[in-house]
Scaffold this motif. Structure first.
Motif, mmCIF file in Angstrom:
data_model
loop_
_atom_site.group_PDB
_atom_site.id
_atom_site.type_symbol
_atom_site.label_atom_id
_atom_site.label_comp_id
_atom_site.label_asym_id
_atom_site.label_seq_id
_atom_site.Cartn_x
_atom_site.Cartn_y
_atom_site.Cartn_z
ATOM 1 N N LEU A 177 -1.429 -1.287 10.259
ATOM 2 C CA LEU A 177 -1.903 -0.317 11.243
ATOM 3 C C LEU A 177 -3.345 0.055 10.918
ATOM 4 C CD1 LEU A 177 -1.001 1.374 13.707
ATOM 5 C CD2 LEU A 177 -0.489 3.212 12.093
ATOM 6 N N THR A 178 -4.236 -0.114 11.875
ATOM 7 C CA THR A 178 -5.662 0.115 11.633
ATOM 8 C C THR A 178 -6.195 1.387 12.268
ATOM 9 O OG1 THR A 178 -6.233 -1.238 13.561
ATOM 10 C CG2 THR A 178 -6.148 -2.349 11.412
ATOM 11 N N PHE A 179 -5.457 1.970 13.224
ATOM 12 C CA PHE A 179 -5.949 3.161 13.914
ATOM 13 C C PHE A 179 -4.781 4.020 14.345
ATOM 14 C CE2 PHE A 179 -7.220 5.501 17.739
ATOM 15 C CZ PHE A 179 -8.360 6.141 17.283
ATOM 16 N N GLY A 235 21.317 9.774 14.555
ATOM 17 C CA GLY A 235 21.901 9.554 13.239
ATOM 18 C C GLY A 235 21.156 8.559 12.367
ATOM 19 N N VAL A 236 19.894 8.325 12.667
ATOM 20 C CA VAL A 236 19.106 7.365 11.897
ATOM 21 C C VAL A 236 17.910 8.081 11.271
ATOM 22 C CG1 VAL A 236 17.703 5.257 12.037
ATOM 23 C CG2 VAL A 236 19.808 5.456 13.389
ATOM 24 N N VAL A 237 17.712 7.865 9.983
ATOM 25 C CA VAL A 237 16.570 8.423 9.274
ATOM 26 C C VAL A 237 15.389 7.484 9.471
ATOM 27 C CG1 VAL A 237 15.640 9.024 7.008
ATOM 28 C CG2 VAL A 237 18.034 9.536 7.554
ATOM 29 N N LEU A 238 14.270 8.019 9.918
ATOM 30 C CA LEU A 238 13.068 7.220 10.105
ATOM 31 C C LEU A 238 12.008 7.673 9.113
ATOM 32 C CD1 LEU A 238 11.413 5.933 13.258
ATOM 33 C CD2 LEU A 238 10.018 7.314 11.706
ATOM 34 N N ARG A 239 11.440 6.707 8.415
ATOM 35 C CA ARG A 239 10.361 6.962 7.459
ATOM 36 C C ARG A 239 9.260 5.939 7.683
ATOM 37 N NH1 ARG A 239 12.160 11.429 6.955
ATOM 38 N NH2 ARG A 239 13.359 12.150 5.211
ATOM 39 N N VAL A 240 8.065 6.229 7.163
ATOM 40 C CA VAL A 240 6.978 5.258 7.192
ATOM 41 C C VAL A 240 6.674 4.819 5.766
ATOM 42 C CG1 VAL A 240 5.973 6.234 9.292
ATOM 43 C CG2 VAL A 240 5.080 6.933 7.065
ATOM 44 N N SER A 241 6.085 3.640 5.649
ATOM 45 C CA SER A 241 5.651 3.144 4.344
ATOM 46 C C SER A 241 4.295 2.475 4.495
ATOM 47 C CB SER A 241 6.669 2.150 3.769
ATOM 48 O OG SER A 241 6.717 0.975 4.562
ATOM 49 N N ASN A 242 3.602 2.370 3.412
ATOM 50 C CA ASN A 242 2.334 1.644 3.302
ATOM 51 C C ASN A 242 1.185 2.119 4.181
ATOM 52 O OD1 ASN A 242 3.516 -0.121 1.376
ATOM 53 N ND2 ASN A 242 4.438 -1.275 3.053
ATOM 54 N N PRO A 243 1.090 3.411 4.477
ATOM 55 C CA PRO A 243 -0.123 3.816 5.189
ATOM 56 C C PRO A 243 -1.289 3.759 4.213
ATOM 57 C CG PRO A 243 1.085 5.755 4.560
ATOM 58 C CD PRO A 243 1.934 4.557 4.170
ATOM 59 N N HIS A 244 -2.424 3.309 4.658
ATOM 60 C CA HIS A 244 -3.568 3.263 3.751
ATOM 61 C C HIS A 244 -4.839 3.594 4.504
ATOM 62 C CE1 HIS A 244 -4.506 -0.733 5.411
ATOM 63 N NE2 HIS A 244 -3.210 -0.934 5.357
ATOM 64 N N MET A 272 -7.683 4.940 6.495
ATOM 65 C CA MET A 272 -7.801 5.955 7.537
ATOM 66 C C MET A 272 -6.436 6.476 7.990
ATOM 67 S SD MET A 272 -7.672 6.816 11.017
ATOM 68 C CE MET A 272 -7.380 5.262 11.794
ATOM 69 N N VAL A 273 -5.461 5.611 8.105
ATOM 70 C CA VAL A 273 -4.137 6.042 8.568
ATOM 71 C C VAL A 273 -3.539 7.037 7.573
ATOM 72 C CG1 VAL A 273 -1.792 5.277 9.079
ATOM 73 C CG2 VAL A 273 -3.744 3.944 9.912
ATOM 74 N N HIS A 274 -3.631 6.733 6.298
ATOM 75 C CA HIS A 274 -3.125 7.636 5.260
ATOM 76 C C HIS A 274 -3.843 8.983 5.348
ATOM 77 C CE1 HIS A 274 -2.664 9.421 1.265
ATOM 78 N NE2 HIS A 274 -1.535 8.732 1.194
ATOM 79 N N ARG A 275 -5.159 8.929 5.488
ATOM 80 C CA ARG A 275 -5.957 10.149 5.545
ATOM 81 C C ARG A 275 -5.589 11.007 6.758
ATOM 82 N NH1 ARG A 275 -10.315 12.488 3.355
ATOM 83 N NH2 ARG A 275 -11.909 13.396 4.700
ATOM 84 N N VAL A 276 -5.434 10.384 7.916
ATOM 85 C CA VAL A 276 -5.065 11.123 9.135
ATOM 86 C C VAL A 276 -3.691 11.778 8.969
ATOM 87 C CG1 VAL A 276 -4.436 10.856 11.574
ATOM 88 C CG2 VAL A 276 -6.526 9.801 10.703
ATOM 89 N N LEU A 277 -2.739 11.046 8.431
ATOM 90 C CA LEU A 277 -1.400 11.608 8.225
ATOM 91 C C LEU A 277 -1.441 12.763 7.224
ATOM 92 C CD1 LEU A 277 0.755 8.347 8.136
ATOM 93 C CD2 LEU A 277 0.597 10.009 10.004
ATOM 94 N N ALA A 278 -2.241 12.629 6.187
ATOM 95 C CA ALA A 278 -2.344 13.689 5.176
ATOM 96 C C ALA A 278 -3.040 14.929 5.738
ATOM 97 C CB ALA A 278 -3.092 13.165 3.951
ATOM 98 N N ILE A 279 -4.157 14.736 6.416
ATOM 99 C CA ILE A 279 -4.919 15.868 6.956
ATOM 100 C C ILE A 279 -4.107 16.659 7.966
ATOM 101 C CG2 ILE A 279 -6.877 16.443 8.476
ATOM 102 C CD1 ILE A 279 -8.445 14.241 7.007
ATOM 103 N N THR A 280 -3.324 15.960 8.774
ATOM 104 C CA THR A 280 -2.537 16.645 9.802
ATOM 105 C C THR A 280 -1.247 17.258 9.255
ATOM 106 O OG1 THR A 280 -1.484 14.557 10.428
ATOM 107 C CG2 THR A 280 -3.448 15.234 11.674
ATOM 108 N N GLY A 281 -0.936 16.978 7.998
ATOM 109 C CA GLY A 281 0.224 17.593 7.367
ATOM 110 C C GLY A 281 1.551 16.912 7.637
ATOM 111 N N VAL A 282 1.544 15.734 8.217
ATOM 112 C CA VAL A 282 2.814 15.071 8.524
ATOM 113 C C VAL A 282 3.179 13.972 7.524
ATOM 114 C CG1 VAL A 282 2.654 15.598 10.985
ATOM 115 C CG2 VAL A 282 1.810 13.411 10.144
ATOM 116 N N LEU A 283 2.287 13.677 6.588
ATOM 117 C CA LEU A 283 2.546 12.601 5.627
ATOM 118 C C LEU A 283 3.837 12.832 4.860
ATOM 119 C CD1 LEU A 283 1.500 9.967 4.365
ATOM 120 C CD2 LEU A 283 0.336 11.365 2.663
ATOM 121 N N THR A 284 4.005 14.032 4.319
ATOM 122 C CA THR A 284 5.204 14.309 3.521
ATOM 123 C C THR A 284 6.467 14.307 4.374
ATOM 124 O OG1 THR A 284 4.816 16.683 3.719
ATOM 125 C CG2 THR A 284 3.980 15.597 1.747
ATOM 126 N N GLU A 285 6.320 14.646 5.639
ATOM 127 C CA GLU A 285 7.481 14.648 6.532
ATOM 128 C C GLU A 285 7.911 13.229 6.910
ATOM 129 O OE1 GLU A 285 8.796 16.822 10.665
ATOM 130 O OE2 GLU A 285 7.026 17.528 9.595
#
Length: 109
Positions: free
Chosen positions: A48-50, A70-79, A81-94
């Motif tokens: 994912l690039t954007f 009834g399904v748990v959804l998680r993400v893996s391997n964000p890096h 800009m994607v990692h930064r956007v998820l972290a800044i918005t506070g949803v990374l840990t969720e």
């Protein structure tokens, strides 16, 4: 679906998640979940690039929709800009079981 085993599936997400592509993500997740036989799905964001605000909204929507089914959804391997956007918005840990730090180090000035 990239892979599926033991009640878990991995869906590789590539390119961009934004206004024009967020519905494609929703359709792909719904397709996997409604096929049944899984209780966990991981979205692999390695390619994912954007990700914009609509992309974040789409990720949270599919997480909620999967949970309702009834399904748990998680993400893996964000890096990068994607990692930064998820972290800044506070949803990374969720969205991650164990938040990963970006391999890119940033200096504070």
């Amino acid at each position: 679906m990239s892979s599926c085993s033991g009640g878990s599936g991995v869906l590789a997400v590539a390119g961009e998640i934004d206004l024009t592509s967020s519905e494609q993500l929703a359709v792909a997740v719904r397709d996997v979940v409604t096929r049944g036989d899984i209780d966990r799905i991981t979205l692999d964001l390695d390619q994912l690039t954007f990700l914009d605000s609509m992309g974040i909204h789409a990720l949270m929507d599919v997480k909620s929709w999967a949970s309702e089914h009834g399904v748990v959804l998680r993400v893996s391997n964000p890096h990068n800009m994607v990692h930064r956007v998820l972290a800044i918005t506070g949803v990374l840990t969720e969205l991650m079981d164990e938040p990963q730090r970006s391999s890119v180090q940033q200096a504070d000035f």
